[in-house]
Design an enzyme around this catalytic site. Structure first.
Site, PDB file in Angstrom:
ATOM      1  N   ASP A 107       0.836  -1.202   0.000  1.00  0.00           N
ATOM      2  CA  ASP A 107       0.000   0.000   0.000  1.00  0.00           C
ATOM      3  C   ASP A 107       0.868   1.248   0.000  1.00  0.00           C
ATOM      4  OD1 ASP A 107      -2.934   1.103   0.721  1.00  0.00           O
ATOM      5  OD2 ASP A 107      -1.428   2.262   1.815  1.00  0.00           O
ATOM      6  N   TYR A 143       3.194   9.782  -0.518  1.00  0.00           N
ATOM      7  CA  TYR A 143       4.274   9.153   0.263  1.00  0.00           C
ATOM      8  C   TYR A 143       5.633   9.370  -0.430  1.00  0.00           C
ATOM      9  CZ  TYR A 143       0.367   6.515   2.417  1.00  0.00           C
ATOM     10  OH  TYR A 143      -0.806   6.138   3.029  1.00  0.00           O
ATOM     11  N   LYS A 189      -2.695   5.908  -4.464  1.00  0.00           N
ATOM     12  CA  LYS A 189      -3.795   6.840  -4.182  1.00  0.00           C
ATOM     13  C   LYS A 189      -3.564   8.192  -4.844  1.00  0.00           C
ATOM     14  CE  LYS A 189      -3.638   4.673   0.386  1.00  0.00           C
ATOM     15  NZ  LYS A 189      -2.245   4.567   0.873  1.00  0.00           N
ATOM     16  N   HIS A 191      -7.556   9.629  -1.839  1.00  0.00           N
ATOM     17  CA  HIS A 191      -6.866   9.624  -0.538  1.00  0.00           C
ATOM     18  C   HIS A 191      -7.713  10.249   0.582  1.00  0.00           C
ATOM     19  CE1 HIS A 191      -2.479   9.189   0.966  1.00  0.00           C
ATOM     20  NE2 HIS A 191      -3.314   8.992   1.951  1.00  0.00           N
TER      21      HIS A 191
HETATM   22  N1  LIG Z   1      -5.254   6.348   3.501  1.00  0.00           N
HETATM   23  C1  LIG Z   1      -4.720   7.072   4.458  1.00  0.00           C
HETATM   24  O1  LIG Z   1      -5.067   8.260   4.654  1.00  0.00           O
HETATM   25  C2  LIG Z   1      -3.674   6.457   5.338  1.00  0.00           C
HETATM   26  C3  LIG Z   1      -3.262   7.124   6.499  1.00  0.00           C
HETATM   27  C4  LIG Z   1      -2.323   6.504   7.311  1.00  0.00           C
HETATM   28  C5  LIG Z   1      -1.791   5.286   6.956  1.00  0.00           C
HETATM   29  N2  LIG Z   1      -2.196   4.657   5.798  1.00  0.00           N
HETATM   30  C6  LIG Z   1      -1.613   3.371   5.373  1.00  0.00           C
HETATM   31  O2  LIG Z   1      -1.641   2.464   6.471  1.00  0.00           O
HETATM   32  C7  LIG Z   1      -0.316   1.999   6.736  1.00  0.00           C
HETATM   33  C8  LIG Z   1      -0.129   1.661   8.201  1.00  0.00           C
HETATM   34  O3  LIG Z   1      -0.443   2.745   9.046  1.00  0.00           O
HETATM   35  P1  LIG Z   1       0.694   3.618   9.789  1.00  0.00           P
HETATM   36  O4  LIG Z   1       1.863   3.738   8.902  1.00  0.00           O
HETATM   37  O5  LIG Z   1       0.029   4.853  10.281  1.00  0.00           O
HETATM   38  O6  LIG Z   1       1.091   2.814  11.082  1.00  0.00           O
HETATM   39  P2  LIG Z   1       0.950   1.390  11.783  1.00  0.00           P
HETATM   40  O7  LIG Z   1       1.119   0.301  10.808  1.00  0.00           O
HETATM   41  O8  LIG Z   1      -0.266   1.439  12.635  1.00  0.00           O
HETATM   42  O9  LIG Z   1       2.220   1.472  12.746  1.00  0.00           O
HETATM   43  C9  LIG Z   1       3.513   1.622  12.223  1.00  0.00           C
HETATM   44  C10 LIG Z   1       4.479   1.873  13.373  1.00  0.00           C
HETATM   45  O10 LIG Z   1       4.510   0.724  14.215  1.00  0.00           O
HETATM   46  C11 LIG Z   1       5.845   0.231  14.330  1.00  0.00           C
HETATM   47  N3  LIG Z   1       5.776  -1.234  14.307  1.00  0.00           N
HETATM   48  C12 LIG Z   1       5.277  -2.015  13.311  1.00  0.00           C
HETATM   49  N4  LIG Z   1       5.347  -3.302  13.636  1.00  0.00           N
HETATM   50  C13 LIG Z   1       5.903  -3.357  14.873  1.00  0.00           C
HETATM   51  C14 LIG Z   1       6.232  -4.412  15.742  1.00  0.00           C
HETATM   52  N5  LIG Z   1       5.989  -5.673  15.390  1.00  0.00           N
HETATM   53  N6  LIG Z   1       6.795  -4.101  16.945  1.00  0.00           N
HETATM   54  C15 LIG Z   1       7.043  -2.828  17.295  1.00  0.00           C
HETATM   55  N7  LIG Z   1       6.751  -1.777  16.502  1.00  0.00           N
HETATM   56  C16 LIG Z   1       6.181  -2.040  15.298  1.00  0.00           C
HETATM   57  C17 LIG Z   1       6.587   0.787  13.150  1.00  0.00           C
HETATM   58  O11 LIG Z   1       7.947   0.986  13.473  1.00  0.00           O
HETATM   59  P3  LIG Z   1       9.123   0.100  12.812  1.00  0.00           P
HETATM   60  O12 LIG Z   1       9.268   0.586  11.402  1.00  0.00           O
HETATM   61  O13 LIG Z   1      10.285   0.411  13.685  1.00  0.00           O
HETATM   62  O14 LIG Z   1       8.717  -1.339  12.886  1.00  0.00           O
HETATM   63  C18 LIG Z   1       5.889   2.120  12.933  1.00  0.00           C
HETATM   64  O15 LIG Z   1       6.442   3.111  13.770  1.00  0.00           O
HETATM   65  C19 LIG Z   1       0.542   3.171   6.230  1.00  0.00           C
HETATM   66  O16 LIG Z   1       1.900   2.830   6.114  1.00  0.00           O
HETATM   67  C20 LIG Z   1      -0.161   3.495   4.948  1.00  0.00           C
HETATM   68  O17 LIG Z   1       0.173   2.571   3.938  1.00  0.00           O
HETATM   69  C21 LIG Z   1      -3.132   5.231   5.003  1.00  0.00           C
END
Ligand SMILES: NC(=O)c1ccc[n+]([C@@H]2O[C@H](COP(=O)([O-])OP(=O)(O)OC[C@H]3O[C@@H](n4cnc5c(N)ncnc54)[C@H](OP(=O)(O)O)[C@@H]3O)[C@@H](O)[C@H]2O)c1
Length: 275
Positions: free
Chosen positions: A48, A53, A78, A111
């Site tokens: 994704d 990004y 997106k 988005h």
């Molecule tokens: N459509 C939208 O508006 C929108 C908005 C936000 C996000 N998204 C999508 O959703 C995805 C995920 O959401 P997100 O990036 O907000 O965050 P998330 O997946 O909820 O959390 C990511 C964070 O958690 C840490 N992490 C992941 N696995 C871990 C583990 N096993 N143990 C400890 N820490 C861990 C990562 O650090 P490390 O790298 O150190 O593991 C990072 O800091 C995004 O990357 C994006 O593709 C979409």
């Protein structure tokens, strides 16, 4: 979903993997190449990304380096808010395809529900779908009222609504609405953008199964039929996040996690954003 590469059937019949890697905030170049390649090596089949990004080029490079066939990986990107509108969406799509180095995307998403723009944007998305450039089209950050508004004029129903969703924001009313409309729900920030990794209640549940809080949150998504896309740049986390298909949360633990909801957002509210 019973295995990492299991898929869900979208409302147009397309099979979408229920589990993937998110790459928001992951730097273009080496960092994103490392993340995507680690995920593909670990058996992930969905990535994704988004134009905003600014790492689509690295994602494309990782896909090529992996040696996998185009059809083996489900790619989502997106259209960013500044590019919304009919012609500008078509142009933004071509830019994204060029950066990714692909001709066709599996899922193209709006988005954010940019006021006064998203209906024109959707018309462009419908064209891209009809022309076969996007295998499925959908939205992100749409509340039920945004979807209701879009559906009044849409020829093609969105296949997916990607929204912030984690134990503190379980989105049950929106999930019920999407279920009724046949729109798949995809959880972004499934780990609360990292903010729930040390949540004591989730850790305590994980201890019972020999799993981490992160694994509990992702398993809760999978057992709730929600597509999920955790982000990580660390190979060990990428591997452990996907290691959730060898246990099952009990109905009581699912209820406990459901009860954590506080309607708390780590990101912006789609009714009140200024970007
Ligand atoms: N459509 C939208 O508006 C929108 C908005 C936000 C996000 N998204 C999508 O959703 C995805 C995920 O959401 P997100 O990036 O907000 O965050 P998330 O997946 O909820 O959390 C990511 C964070 O958690 C840490 N992490 C992941 N696995 C871990 C583990 N096993 N143990 C400890 N820490 C861990 C990562 O650090 P490390 O790298 O150190 O593991 C990072 O800091 C995004 O990357 C994006 O593709 C979409």
């Amino acid at each position: 979903m019973h295995a990492l590469n299991d898929t869900v059937k979208l409302n147009n019949g397309l099979a979408m993997p229920g589990f993937g890697l998110g790459v928001w905030k992951v730097k273009d170049g080496e960092e994103v190449i490392h993340s995507v390649r680690s995920a593909l090596n670990a058996g992930y089949t969905m990535i994704d990304t988004a134009a905003i990004y600014r790492n689509e080029a690295g994602v494309g490079e990782a896909l090529r380096q992996s040696g996998l066939k185009r059809d083996d990986v489900f790619v989502t990107t997106k259209v960013w808010n500044a590019d919304q509108g009919y012609d500008s969406t078509l142009a933004a799509f071509e830019t994204s395809m060029k950066k990714l180095g692909i001709e066709t995307v599996d899922l193209y998403l709006i988005h954010w529900p940019t006021a006064g723009k998203y209906k024109e944007t959707w018309k462009a998305m419908e064209r891209l779908y009809k022309e076969g450039r996007a295998r499925a089209i959908g939205v992100c950050n749409f509340h039920a009222h945004h979807l209701e508004d879009l559906l009044q004029d849409a020829e093609i129903k969105p296949a997916v609504d990607q929204v912030e969703l984690h134990p503190l924001l379980s989105q049950v009313p929106l999930r019920n609405y999407c279920y009724k409309e046949g729109i798949a729900v995809e959880a972004y920030s499934p780990l609360g953008s990292g903010g729930l990794i040390n949540h004591p209640g989730l850790k305590a549940i994980g201890d019972k199964y020999g799993k981490s809080a992160a694994q509990v949150m992702l398993r809760w998504n999978v057992q709730s039929d929600i597509i999920t896309i955790p982000r990580s740049t660390q190979e060990a986390h990428i591997i452990s996040n996907a290691d959730i298909f060898d246990f099952e949360l009990s109905p009581e633990d699912i209820d406990t996690i459901d009860a954590l909801n506080e309607d708390k957002r780590f990101g912006a509210d789609p009714d009140n954003f200024d970007f």
